[in-house]
Design a protein around this motif. Structure first.
Motif, PDB file in Angstrom:
ATOM      1  N   GLY A 157       8.351   1.067   5.959  1.00 40.28           N
ATOM      2  CA  GLY A 157       8.007   0.188   4.853  1.00 40.28           C
ATOM      3  C   GLY A 157       7.578  -1.199   5.254  1.00 40.28           C
ATOM      4  N   PHE A 158       7.290  -1.441   6.543  1.00 37.28           N
ATOM      5  CA  PHE A 158       6.783  -2.742   6.956  1.00 37.28           C
ATOM      6  C   PHE A 158       5.402  -2.996   6.367  1.00 37.28           C
ATOM      7  N   PHE A 159       4.605  -1.933   6.264  1.00 42.04           N
ATOM      8  CA  PHE A 159       3.287  -2.021   5.650  1.00 42.04           C
ATOM      9  C   PHE A 159       3.297  -1.092   4.435  1.00 42.04           C
ATOM     10  N   LEU A 160       3.285  -1.670   3.271  1.00 39.96           N
ATOM     11  CA  LEU A 160       3.475  -0.902   2.036  1.00 39.96           C
ATOM     12  C   LEU A 160       2.168  -0.284   1.548  1.00 39.96           C
ATOM     13  N   PRO A 161       2.248   0.743   0.707  1.00 34.91           N
ATOM     14  CA  PRO A 161       1.047   1.359   0.141  1.00 34.91           C
ATOM     15  C   PRO A 161       0.154   0.324  -0.532  1.00 34.91           C
ATOM     16  N   GLY A 162      -1.139   0.413  -0.247  1.00 28.08           N
ATOM     17  CA  GLY A 162      -2.111  -0.510  -0.811  1.00 28.08           C
ATOM     18  C   GLY A 162      -2.403  -1.719   0.039  1.00 28.08           C
ATOM     19  N   VAL A 163      -1.608  -1.950   1.096  1.00 25.05           N
ATOM     20  CA  VAL A 163      -1.785  -3.112   1.961  1.00 25.05           C
ATOM     21  C   VAL A 163      -2.950  -2.878   2.926  1.00 25.05           C
ATOM     22  N   ARG A 164      -3.790  -3.911   3.099  1.00 23.77           N
ATOM     23  CA  ARG A 164      -4.870  -3.846   4.088  1.00 23.77           C
ATOM     24  C   ARG A 164      -4.320  -4.236   5.449  1.00 23.77           C
ATOM     25  N   LEU A 165      -4.670  -3.463   6.472  1.00 22.13           N
ATOM     26  CA  LEU A 165      -4.220  -3.736   7.827  1.00 22.13           C
ATOM     27  C   LEU A 165      -5.274  -4.569   8.551  1.00 22.13           C
ATOM     28  N   SER A 166      -4.907  -5.769   8.909  1.00 26.06           N
ATOM     29  CA  SER A 166      -5.824  -6.681   9.582  1.00 26.06           C
ATOM     30  C   SER A 166      -5.962  -6.290  11.050  1.00 26.06           C
ATOM     31  N   GLU A 167      -7.187  -5.963  11.457  1.00 28.15           N
ATOM     32  CA  GLU A 167      -7.428  -5.620  12.859  1.00 28.15           C
ATOM     33  C   GLU A 167      -7.062  -6.782  13.779  1.00 28.15           C
ATOM     34  N   GLU A 168      -7.465  -7.968  13.396  1.00 29.20           N
ATOM     35  CA  GLU A 168      -7.245  -9.130  14.255  1.00 29.20           C
ATOM     36  C   GLU A 168      -5.765  -9.429  14.427  1.00 29.20           C
ATOM     37  N   ARG A 169      -5.027  -9.462  13.326  1.00 26.22           N
ATOM     38  CA  ARG A 169      -3.619  -9.856  13.395  1.00 26.22           C
ATOM     39  C   ARG A 169      -2.766  -8.790  14.079  1.00 26.22           C
TER      40      ARG A 169
ATOM     41  N   ASN B 229     -16.721  -1.492   4.237  1.00 22.84           N
ATOM     42  CA  ASN B 229     -16.859  -2.953   4.237  1.00 22.84           C
ATOM     43  C   ASN B 229     -15.565  -3.688   3.875  1.00 22.84           C
ATOM     44  N   LYS B 230     -14.454  -2.957   3.779  1.00 21.58           N
ATOM     45  CA  LYS B 230     -13.189  -3.602   3.440  1.00 21.58           C
ATOM     46  C   LYS B 230     -12.119  -3.380   4.503  1.00 21.58           C
ATOM     47  N   GLY B 231     -12.179  -2.285   5.215  1.00 21.89           N
ATOM     48  CA  GLY B 231     -11.217  -2.037   6.271  1.00 21.89           C
ATOM     49  C   GLY B 231     -10.271  -0.898   5.972  1.00 21.89           C
ATOM     50  N   ALA B 232      -9.149  -0.881   6.711  1.00 21.52           N
ATOM     51  CA  ALA B 232      -8.154   0.185   6.599  1.00 21.52           C
ATOM     52  C   ALA B 232      -6.995  -0.270   5.723  1.00 21.52           C
ATOM     53  N   PHE B 233      -6.551   0.630   4.868  1.00 14.09           N
ATOM     54  CA  PHE B 233      -5.466   0.348   3.932  1.00 14.09           C
ATOM     55  C   PHE B 233      -4.412   1.450   4.031  1.00 14.09           C
ATOM     56  N   VAL B 234      -3.157   1.059   3.828  1.00 11.56           N
ATOM     57  CA  VAL B 234      -2.101   2.058   3.728  1.00 11.56           C
ATOM     58  C   VAL B 234      -2.324   2.862   2.451  1.00 11.56           C
ATOM     59  N   ARG B 235      -2.259   4.158   2.582  1.00 10.53           N
ATOM     60  CA  ARG B 235      -2.618   5.050   1.484  1.00 10.53           C
ATOM     61  C   ARG B 235      -1.628   4.978   0.339  1.00 10.53           C
ATOM     62  N   VAL B 236      -2.146   5.077  -0.872  1.00 11.22           N
ATOM     63  CA  VAL B 236      -1.337   5.189  -2.082  1.00 11.22           C
ATOM     64  C   VAL B 236      -1.408   6.639  -2.535  1.00 11.22           C
ATOM     65  N   LEU B 237      -0.268   7.308  -2.577  1.00 11.74           N
ATOM     66  CA  LEU B 237      -0.247   8.718  -2.934  1.00 11.74           C
ATOM     67  C   LEU B 237      -0.423   8.919  -4.439  1.00 11.74           C
ATOM     68  N   SER B 238      -0.953  10.074  -4.797  1.00 12.60           N
ATOM     69  CA  SER B 238      -0.998  10.511  -6.190  1.00 12.60           C
ATOM     70  C   SER B 238       0.097  11.550  -6.398  1.00 12.60           C
ATOM     71  N   THR B 239       0.373  11.899  -7.645  1.00 12.52           N
ATOM     72  CA  THR B 239       1.383  12.923  -7.902  1.00 12.52           C
ATOM     73  C   THR B 239       0.942  14.277  -7.349  1.00 12.52           C
ATOM     74  N   SER B 240      -0.353  14.527  -7.312  1.00 13.52           N
ATOM     75  CA  SER B 240      -0.815  15.788  -6.727  1.00 13.52           C
ATOM     76  C   SER B 240      -0.566  15.802  -5.220  1.00 13.52           C
ATOM     77  N   ASP B 241      -0.667  14.639  -4.567  1.00 15.44           N
ATOM     78  CA  ASP B 241      -0.310  14.538  -3.151  1.00 15.44           C
ATOM     79  C   ASP B 241       1.160  14.898  -2.947  1.00 15.44           C
ATOM     80  N   ILE B 242       2.009  14.345  -3.804  1.00 11.16           N
ATOM     81  CA  ILE B 242       3.447  14.594  -3.680  1.00 11.16           C
ATOM     82  C   ILE B 242       3.755  16.077  -3.855  1.00 11.16           C
ATOM     83  N   ALA B 243       3.135  16.689  -4.848  1.00 11.19           N
ATOM     84  CA  ALA B 243       3.355  18.118  -5.075  1.00 11.19           C
ATOM     85  C   ALA B 243       2.958  18.930  -3.851  1.00 11.19           C
TER      86      ALA B 243
END
Length: 234
Positions: free
Chosen positions: A41-53, A83-97
């Motif tokens: 949980g250090f990087f939460l769903p929806g968070v953009r991961l900064s390549e530089e940092r 054009n935005k980068g990499a983000f931690v994925r946000v699951l859908s209920t179908s993903d959970i199923a």
């Protein structure tokens, strides 16, 4: 507005992981570190991961980091937005199923395939005890981690490295769902006694009973999580 990588504290802890890379840092090792941090949980769903940092924190090149991002995207932990980068994925209920469908197939099969006792239950027992200790002190995030270790250990009873690798990815992906829930105690406390019950059945040489209990357990967990999950479309 989209959240960015995380706080300075998180990045300072990530920098401490640099020692894990050794002198021959690879994209796979970087991916392993980020996978674990996402699961924690250090990087939460929806968070953009900064390549530089993140690259600076780990001391790796941008190319190495991008390859690690590609690996984690393949594992469904990250998504890449043009054009935005990499983000931690946000699951859908179908993903959970679907995740629970895989869990049922793998975990129940691992228990079903056990031969005659005794079984190598030390990792299972250690995870049960860790969860109970965490609950006693009110550490519900730690309790969740212990619960993941419990299910990883159940799958590990199959004695297959490929199964272990599969379950690590599946369970890391599942943690994304729990990271957006408001009350972790609600989702972990009811299963502490059920973890203990399954362990006891296995200790008593009853894998058939343990498999039945596990099947009901997974179905209850799937239904509870989906009913409470805040479906998001971002």
């Amino acid at each position: 507005m989209t959240a960015d990588t995380g706080s300075g504290l998180e990045l300072s802890e990530l920098a401490a992981d640099r020692a894990l890379l050794g002198r021959t840092s690879t994209a796979e090792r970087v991916a392993g570190i980020l996978r674990e941090r996402i699961a924690q949980g250090f990087f939460l769903p929806g968070v953009r991961l900064s390549e530089e940092r993140i690259g600076n924190a780990l001391g790796v090149s941008r190319n190495t980091l991008r390859e690690a991002f590609r690996l984690l995207t393949h594992e469904r932990l990250l998504v890449h937005r043009l054009n935005k980068g990499a983000f931690v994925r946000v699951l859908s209920t179908s993903d959970i199923a679907d995740i629970y469908r895989v869990r049922n197939l793998v975990e129940c099969a691992a228990v079903r395939g056990l031969g005659h006792p005794p079984y190598a239950l030390e990792p299972v027992a250690a995870a049960v005890e860790a969860g109970e200790r965490a609950a006693e002190r009110g550490g519900w995030t730690d309790c969740g981690t212990a619960n993941i270790h419990f299910h990883q250990a159940l799958a590990g009873l199959a004695g297959s490295e490929r199964t272990d690798d599969l379950m690590r990815g599946v369970l890391a992906e599942l943690r994304l769902a729990f990271h957006v829930m408001d009350d972790p105690r609600r989702f972990y406390e009811p299963y502490l006694s059920r973890n203990r019950e399954i362990l006891t059945m296995l200790e008593e040489g009853d894998p058939a009973g343990a498999e039945r209990a596990l099947g009901y357990y997974l179905e209850d967990s799937r239904r509870q999580l989906i009913e409470a999950y805040p479906e998001r479309n971002d």
